[in-house]
Design a protein around this motif. Structure first.
Motif, mmCIF file in Angstrom:
data_model
loop_
_atom_site.group_PDB
_atom_site.id
_atom_site.type_symbol
_atom_site.label_atom_id
_atom_site.label_comp_id
_atom_site.label_asym_id
_atom_site.label_seq_id
_atom_site.Cartn_x
_atom_site.Cartn_y
_atom_site.Cartn_z
ATOM 1 N N SER A 46 0.594 -1.520 -0.007
ATOM 2 C CA SER A 46 -0.253 -0.077 -0.550
ATOM 3 C C SER A 46 1.583 1.017 0.255
ATOM 4 C CB SER A 46 -0.982 0.559 1.509
ATOM 5 O OG SER A 46 -1.650 1.242 1.095
ATOM 6 N N THR A 51 -4.298 1.771 6.581
ATOM 7 C CA THR A 51 -3.553 0.772 5.737
ATOM 8 C C THR A 51 -3.526 -0.259 7.341
ATOM 9 O OG1 THR A 51 -2.663 1.243 4.144
ATOM 10 C CG2 THR A 51 -2.077 -1.105 4.459
ATOM 11 N N GLY A 56 -8.179 -0.998 7.374
ATOM 12 C CA GLY A 56 -7.792 -0.123 7.258
ATOM 13 C C GLY A 56 -8.560 1.216 7.902
ATOM 14 N N GLY A 80 -1.187 3.398 9.758
ATOM 15 C CA GLY A 80 -0.534 1.942 9.154
ATOM 16 C C GLY A 80 -0.632 1.003 10.146
#
Length: 168
Positions: A46, A51, A56, A80
């Motif tokens: 990504s 993410t 997400g 993330g």
């Protein structure tokens, strides 16, 4: 469960693509969200924000329990993590394990192995990370999560009282 996934999210040259969230099972979820007894594995590449190997973005009251992820993640942006990229509500994590590989373009305070960015409240109970080369004081390790060894992982006694229900 979602096994052997290969997911790619890249930014376009003219910024025509944007995502509120990108995850192994859920991109963006709002409301009362419950993930119980779920598993993800595969590869997630990504270049977009928010993410996670499971989700997400979660917003509202969310519960994640008995969760295992072997998602290998390559992250080129912020917010993330191995499980949840961004939390914007009340999040409870219990009996969770992350064992995938995690590569990041640059480390920041919004990139971690369990939860990327948290703008609200999170509680963690028996949340584990298996990363054999990660130092205990690494910025990727989430506060409240515990690094476990290969021996602890393979004997099924990583949980209080030897509860290995997450592996079944």
């Amino acid at each position: 469960y979602a096994a052997d996934l290969t997911l790619n999210a890249v930014t376009s040259k003219n910024n025509a693509f944007s995502a509120d969230g990108f995850g192994g099972i859920l991109g963006y979820g709002s409301g009362n969200i419950t993930f119980d007894n779920c598993y993800t594995s595969g590869t997630l590449n990504s270049e977009v924000m928010n993410t996670g190997g499971l989700a997400g973005v979660v917003q509202g009251t969310s519960s994640v329990s008995n969760r295992y992820s072997a998602m290998n993640i390559s992250l080129g942006s912020s917010n993330g993590a191995g499980l949840i990229g961004k939390n914007m509500g009340e999040l409870e994590l219990s009996h969770c394990l992350y064992t995938g590989s995690f590569g990041v373009a640059s480390k920041s305070d919004t990139v971690h192995l369990i939860l990327g960015y948290n703008s609200s409240s999170v509680t963690m109970d028996q949340v584990y990370i298996y990363q054999p080369h990660l130092e205990e004081d690494s910025s990727l390790k989430d506060e409240g999560a515990e690094l476990i060894s290969y021996e602890e992982l393979t004997t099924g006694n990583a949980y209080t009282g030897g509860d290995s229900s997450i592996f079944s």
